[in-house]
Design a protein around this motif. Structure first.
Motif, PDB file in Angstrom:
ATOM      1  N   LYS A 159      28.462 -11.279  19.633  1.00 47.17           N
ATOM      2  CA  LYS A 159      28.673  -9.912  20.079  1.00 47.17           C
ATOM      3  C   LYS A 159      27.424  -9.112  19.717  1.00 47.17           C
ATOM      4  N   ASN A 179      26.346  -2.707  31.796  1.00 46.34           N
ATOM      5  CA  ASN A 179      27.635  -2.485  32.450  1.00 46.34           C
ATOM      6  C   ASN A 179      28.334  -3.743  32.927  1.00 46.34           C
ATOM      7  N   LYS A 205      31.701  -5.934  28.600  1.00 48.85           N
ATOM      8  CA  LYS A 205      32.728  -5.005  28.128  1.00 48.85           C
ATOM      9  C   LYS A 205      32.124  -4.148  27.019  1.00 48.85           C
ATOM     10  N   VAL A 230      31.815  -0.666  24.602  1.00 49.09           N
ATOM     11  CA  VAL A 230      32.538   0.403  23.919  1.00 49.09           C
ATOM     12  C   VAL A 230      31.550   1.254  23.150  1.00 49.09           C
ATOM     13  N   THR A 244      39.698   2.031  23.263  1.00 48.77           N
ATOM     14  CA  THR A 244      39.238   0.714  23.692  1.00 48.77           C
ATOM     15  C   THR A 244      39.910  -0.409  22.909  1.00 48.77           C
ATOM     16  N   ASP A 245      40.070  -1.529  23.591  1.00 41.70           N
ATOM     17  CA  ASP A 245      40.502  -2.762  22.932  1.00 41.70           C
ATOM     18  C   ASP A 245      39.275  -3.350  22.239  1.00 41.70           C
ATOM     19  N   ASN A 286      38.298  -7.176  21.998  1.00 41.23           N
ATOM     20  CA  ASN A 286      37.873  -7.848  23.227  1.00 41.23           C
ATOM     21  C   ASN A 286      36.588  -7.267  23.806  1.00 41.23           C
ATOM     22  N   ALA A 287      36.049  -6.214  23.185  1.00 47.21           N
ATOM     23  CA  ALA A 287      34.771  -5.655  23.635  1.00 47.21           C
ATOM     24  C   ALA A 287      33.636  -6.609  23.292  1.00 47.21           C
ATOM     25  N   GLU A 288      32.560  -6.545  24.061  1.00 49.59           N
ATOM     26  CA  GLU A 288      31.407  -7.432  23.843  1.00 49.59           C
ATOM     27  C   GLU A 288      30.205  -6.689  23.271  1.00 49.59           C
TER      28      GLU A 288
END
Length: 416
Positions: free
Chosen positions: A256, A277, A280, A282, A290-291, A294-296
């Motif tokens: 990440k 874009n 994912k 945040v 935001t989750d 699961n964000a990258e």
């Protein structure tokens, strides 16, 4: 000399005034100095004969902060006034409780600096790194107010050491003591017949070690990182982010990415979000929406988080050295994080040292970064070696703040 220098200062003010019509930073610089004398008089209630510690901006503040804390710890009654030249330092730290008062330093003209010292009546003045203010230094010497340089570092290409630099040297010689970072700086000053010098190192080592020892945890980073490895892009600029974008396309399955840009205005944040874009993304200021797990890509769109985020990094790409110059690498190195940065690092002793020790790697473009990263990512033993080098280097280099404090306030240079 004084006439030409002061004329240049007025010219600088004129340029800033024009720039302030369309540049927010220039506007803040100008507006922050309006009515400074009356404002300062009102703010000085119960502040007598302070120690002035002057920093150009945030980087120098991190060098001066640890000494301010030491002063306040040893003598809570001693007043400290913290001054800044740049809005990027003042605006972030104007409400900092570490000092009794935070203010802009006025324009370096004879009239303004005379008034500045008349209002403050300081016990002594400490310049962080290599701030040079001709008229202020002239007034300090005239009033026999001691002034010092801490974490100072000098290079042969600076004007003081050129054939035309002798006019600047006169005021340097009036400095009470120089606390320099390295032997080269000492030798350069000696070449100017300046001998009041101690090699004490850089107070930033003390500051970053203090941050690491605090053990500050960031649950949101723990949640974001999850079971992945983490690359942190610290104090980045657009050219740095382009490289990190290409890198992340190749490594998103296992990594990440945190990007903490050097500037956090809305235009820069939007540009990074647009670049990233396809992932994912945040933003720090919208974590609740935001989750996170699961964000990258996490964009840090505020100031004050980066030096604690490095605790979670597996690698760090430090920005600036593909452009004008490298930003702070010690905040990452203290956590044993192997470092990458661009080729413009030679002005920074810690970067030269860590390159020589093989704790850091300089890259020139995307291709060289991908190549060097792949080597390190696939060699766990080399990774551990570089991690140990970085953390050991910081630990071995700390201690400057105590030496400086003892010399100025307790030792032969003591000011009661």
């Amino acid at each position: 000399m004084r006439f030409f220098y002061t004329s240049a200062i007025y010219l600088y003010y004129w340029v800033i005034s024009i720039a302030s019509l369309f540049n927010p930073k220039a506007k803040a610089w100008k507006e922050g100095r309006k009515g400074w004398a009356n404002r300062l008089k009102k703010q000085l209630k119960n502040i007598n004969n302070p120690v002035i510690i002057h920093c150009a901006s945030l980087g120098e503040y991190e060098q001066g902060r640890i000494l301010i804390e030491k002063i306040k710890k040893e003598d809570p009654t001693r007043a400290v006034v913290l001054t800044f030249f740049s809005p990027s330092g003042y605006e972030v730290r104007k409400n900092d409780p570490i000092a009794d008062l935070v203010t802009y330093i006025p324009l370096d003209t004879p009239k303004q600096m005379k008034l500045f010292l008349e209002i403050l009546s300081p016990k002594l003045v400490i310049f962080v790194k290599y701030e040079y203010w001709y008229n202020l230094m002239h007034q300090l010497a005239k009033r026999k107010i001691p002034f010092y340089y801490i974490s100072a570092i000098y290079r042969p290409e600076q004007p003081f050491f050129k054939w035309y630099g002798f006019r600047f040297v006169k005021h340097l010689r009036k400095c009470s003591h120089f606390f320099v970072q390295d032997q080269q700086s000492k030798q350069l000053l000696l070449s100017l017949n300046i001998s009041q010098i101690s090699v004490t190192g850089d107070t930033r080592f003390d500051r970053v070690y203090q941050i690491a020892e605090s053990g500050a945890l960031l649950p949101y980073i723990e949640q974001f990182k999850s079971t992945y490895r983490l690359m942190v892009g610290g104090s980045t600029w657009p050219q740095d982010e382009q490289i990190l974008y290409t890198w992340f396309k190749n490594y998103r399955d296992n990594y990440k990415l945190v990007i903490a840009p050097h500037e956090v205005n809305s235009e820069r944040i939007e540009a990074i979000a647009t670049l990233m874009n396809e992932f994912k993304v945040v933003r720090f200021t919208k974590l609740q929406e935001t989750d996170l797990e699961n964000a990258e890509v996490l964009i840090i769109d505020t100031i004050g988080q980066l030096n604690k985020i490095y605790r979670y990094a597996d690698f760090a790409f430090i920005g600036g050295a593909l452009g004008t110059g490298l930003h702070n690498i010690l905040e990452a190195a203290v956590f044993g994080v192997p470092l990458f940065f661009g080729p413009k690092y030679h002005k920074f002793k810690e970067a030269r040292d860590l390159i020589a020790l093989q704790g850091a790697t300089s890259i020139s473009d995307t291709e060289s970064f991908l190549e060097q990263f792949q080597f390190l990512d696939q060699d766990p033993e080399e990774y551990k070696k570089r991690s140990r080098i970085c953390s050991a280097y910081v630990t071995a280099s700390k201690g400057a703040a105590d030496q400086i404090y003892q010399s100025i306030f307790e030792g032969s240079e003591s000011v009661s």
